[in-house]
Design a protein around this motif. Structure first.
Motif, PDB file in Angstrom:
ATOM      1  N   TYR A 156      -2.499 -15.781 -18.825  1.00  0.00           N
ATOM      2  CA  TYR A 156      -1.825 -14.488 -18.905  1.00  0.00           C
ATOM      3  C   TYR A 156      -1.554 -13.965 -17.502  1.00  0.00           C
ATOM      4  O   TYR A 156      -2.140 -14.421 -16.528  1.00  0.00           O
ATOM      5  N   ILE A 157      -0.627 -13.017 -17.421  1.00  0.00           N
ATOM      6  CA  ILE A 157      -0.374 -12.325 -16.166  1.00  0.00           C
ATOM      7  C   ILE A 157      -0.735 -10.851 -16.373  1.00  0.00           C
ATOM      8  O   ILE A 157      -0.727 -10.352 -17.501  1.00  0.00           O
ATOM      9  N   THR A 158      -1.058 -10.193 -15.286  1.00  0.00           N
ATOM     10  CA  THR A 158      -1.452  -8.792 -15.367  1.00  0.00           C
ATOM     11  C   THR A 158      -0.891  -8.045 -14.156  1.00  0.00           C
ATOM     12  O   THR A 158      -0.628  -8.656 -13.121  1.00  0.00           O
ATOM     13  N   ALA A 159      -0.695  -6.744 -14.315  1.00  0.00           N
ATOM     14  CA  ALA A 159      -0.207  -5.924 -13.214  1.00  0.00           C
ATOM     15  C   ALA A 159      -0.699  -4.494 -13.418  1.00  0.00           C
ATOM     16  O   ALA A 159      -0.982  -4.078 -14.552  1.00  0.00           O
ATOM     17  N   GLN A 160      -0.801  -3.766 -12.324  1.00  0.00           N
ATOM     18  CA  GLN A 160      -1.235  -2.371 -12.401  1.00  0.00           C
ATOM     19  C   GLN A 160      -0.566  -1.570 -11.293  1.00  0.00           C
ATOM     20  O   GLN A 160      -0.369  -2.069 -10.185  1.00  0.00           O
ATOM     21  N   VAL A 161      -0.245  -0.339 -11.605  1.00  0.00           N
ATOM     22  CA  VAL A 161       0.205   0.633 -10.615  1.00  0.00           C
ATOM     23  C   VAL A 161      -0.622   1.884 -10.880  1.00  0.00           C
ATOM     24  O   VAL A 161      -0.646   2.381 -12.004  1.00  0.00           O
ATOM     25  N   GLY A 162      -1.320   2.346  -9.868  1.00  0.00           N
ATOM     26  CA  GLY A 162      -2.182   3.514 -10.035  1.00  0.00           C
ATOM     27  C   GLY A 162      -2.002   4.511  -8.906  1.00  0.00           C
ATOM     28  O   GLY A 162      -1.621   4.150  -7.784  1.00  0.00           O
TER      29      GLY A 162
ATOM     30  N   GLY B 117      -2.438  31.514  12.816  1.00  0.00           N
ATOM     31  CA  GLY B 117      -3.586  32.286  12.353  1.00  0.00           C
ATOM     32  C   GLY B 117      -4.059  31.895  10.964  1.00  0.00           C
ATOM     33  O   GLY B 117      -5.103  32.345  10.506  1.00  0.00           O
ATOM     34  N   ALA B 118      -3.295  31.040  10.259  1.00  0.00           N
ATOM     35  CA  ALA B 118      -3.705  30.571   8.934  1.00  0.00           C
ATOM     36  C   ALA B 118      -4.942  29.681   9.056  1.00  0.00           C
ATOM     37  O   ALA B 118      -5.115  28.976  10.050  1.00  0.00           O
ATOM     38  N   THR B 119      -5.788  29.739   8.056  1.00  0.00           N
ATOM     39  CA  THR B 119      -7.028  28.956   8.042  1.00  0.00           C
ATOM     40  C   THR B 119      -6.979  27.942   6.907  1.00  0.00           C
ATOM     41  O   THR B 119      -6.638  28.294   5.776  1.00  0.00           O
ATOM     42  N   ILE B 120      -7.328  26.704   7.213  1.00  0.00           N
ATOM     43  CA  ILE B 120      -7.360  25.643   6.205  1.00  0.00           C
ATOM     44  C   ILE B 120      -8.795  25.145   6.089  1.00  0.00           C
ATOM     45  O   ILE B 120      -9.400  24.750   7.081  1.00  0.00           O
ATOM     46  N   SER B 121      -9.338  25.170   4.869  1.00  0.00           N
ATOM     47  CA  SER B 121     -10.720  24.737   4.665  1.00  0.00           C
ATOM     48  C   SER B 121     -10.824  23.436   3.878  1.00  0.00           C
ATOM     49  O   SER B 121     -11.900  22.847   3.793  1.00  0.00           O
ATOM     50  N   SER B 122      -9.710  22.981   3.281  1.00  0.00           N
ATOM     51  CA  SER B 122      -9.725  21.722   2.527  1.00  0.00           C
ATOM     52  C   SER B 122      -8.344  21.082   2.605  1.00  0.00           C
ATOM     53  O   SER B 122      -7.367  21.717   2.982  1.00  0.00           O
ATOM     54  N   ASP B 123      -8.273  19.818   2.228  1.00  0.00           N
ATOM     55  CA  ASP B 123      -7.015  19.089   2.279  1.00  0.00           C
ATOM     56  C   ASP B 123      -7.098  17.921   1.312  1.00  0.00           C
ATOM     57  O   ASP B 123      -8.163  17.644   0.731  1.00  0.00           O
ATOM     58  N   SER B 124      -5.987  17.200   1.140  1.00  0.00           N
ATOM     59  CA  SER B 124      -5.974  16.026   0.269  1.00  0.00           C
ATOM     60  C   SER B 124      -4.880  15.069   0.706  1.00  0.00           C
ATOM     61  O   SER B 124      -3.973  15.432   1.457  1.00  0.00           O
ATOM     62  N   LEU B 125      -5.000  13.849   0.230  1.00  0.00           N
ATOM     63  CA  LEU B 125      -4.053  12.783   0.554  1.00  0.00           C
ATOM     64  C   LEU B 125      -3.896  11.908  -0.680  1.00  0.00           C
ATOM     65  O   LEU B 125      -4.886  11.533  -1.309  1.00  0.00           O
ATOM     66  N   SER B 126      -2.665  11.583  -1.019  1.00  0.00           N
ATOM     67  CA  SER B 126      -2.456  10.717  -2.177  1.00  0.00           C
ATOM     68  C   SER B 126      -2.014   9.330  -1.733  1.00  0.00           C
ATOM     69  O   SER B 126      -1.543   9.131  -0.609  1.00  0.00           O
ATOM     70  N   GLY B 127      -2.206   8.385  -2.632  1.00  0.00           N
ATOM     71  CA  GLY B 127      -1.853   7.002  -2.344  1.00  0.00           C
ATOM     72  C   GLY B 127      -1.490   6.260  -3.607  1.00  0.00           C
ATOM     73  O   GLY B 127      -1.697   6.747  -4.725  1.00  0.00           O
ATOM     74  N   LEU B 128      -0.949   5.085  -3.440  1.00  0.00           N
ATOM     75  CA  LEU B 128      -0.524   4.240  -4.542  1.00  0.00           C
ATOM     76  C   LEU B 128      -1.302   2.937  -4.473  1.00  0.00           C
ATOM     77  O   LEU B 128      -1.359   2.303  -3.413  1.00  0.00           O
ATOM     78  N   ASP B 129      -1.921   2.549  -5.586  1.00  0.00           N
ATOM     79  CA  ASP B 129      -2.667   1.295  -5.660  1.00  0.00           C
ATOM     80  C   ASP B 129      -1.921   0.370  -6.613  1.00  0.00           C
ATOM     81  O   ASP B 129      -1.613   0.764  -7.738  1.00  0.00           O
ATOM     82  N   THR B 130      -1.607  -0.834  -6.167  1.00  0.00           N
ATOM     83  CA  THR B 130      -0.879  -1.785  -7.005  1.00  0.00           C
ATOM     84  C   THR B 130      -1.542  -3.160  -6.933  1.00  0.00           C
ATOM     85  O   THR B 130      -2.146  -3.507  -5.927  1.00  0.00           O
ATOM     86  N   TYR B 131      -1.438  -3.900  -8.021  1.00  0.00           N
ATOM     87  CA  TYR B 131      -1.836  -5.309  -7.959  1.00  0.00           C
ATOM     88  C   TYR B 131      -1.120  -6.105  -9.045  1.00  0.00           C
ATOM     89  O   TYR B 131      -0.633  -5.550 -10.037  1.00  0.00           O
TER      90      TYR B 131
END
Length: 97
Positions: free
Chosen positions: A5-11, A28-42
């Motif tokens: 069989y073959i398999t694939a994923q995109v996450g 003068g703005a204050t930043i206390s948190s942040d985030s980053l997105s990504g793509l996982d494939t196989y």
């Protein structure tokens, strides 16, 4: 019987964090948190043994990668998390019930 069989994923991935000390911008703005997105494939290839029975075995070879955005949600340049590729070997058991 052996079944190939073959398999694939995109996450989608989301990394989120809180800064130990808030970042104060020139405006003068204050930043206390942040985030980053990504793509996982196989994509992969595998073989399953006796797949039509209640108990079966499988083995799989996968090639993939994770790709991160170049900017965080707050607009900072991503110079911490590099894109990367990987190779995975999987073996497992499948049980029907």
């Amino acid at each position: 019987a052996v079944n190939p069989y073959i398999t694939a994923q995109v996450g989608w991935e989301q990394l989120s964090w809180d800064y130990r000390s808030s970042v104060v911008l020139g405006s003068g703005a204050t930043i206390s948190s942040d985030s980053l997105s990504g793509l996982d494939t196989y994509a992969g290839f595998g073989v399953a043994y006796k797949r039509n029975r209640w108990f079966s075995l499988y083995g799989e070879l996968d090639f993939g990668g994770t790709f991160f955005k170049s900017q965080t949600f707050e607009g900072f340049h991503n110079d911490v998390f590099d894109n990367f590729a990987y190779f995975a070997v999987k073996a497992g058991v499948s049980v029907k019930f």
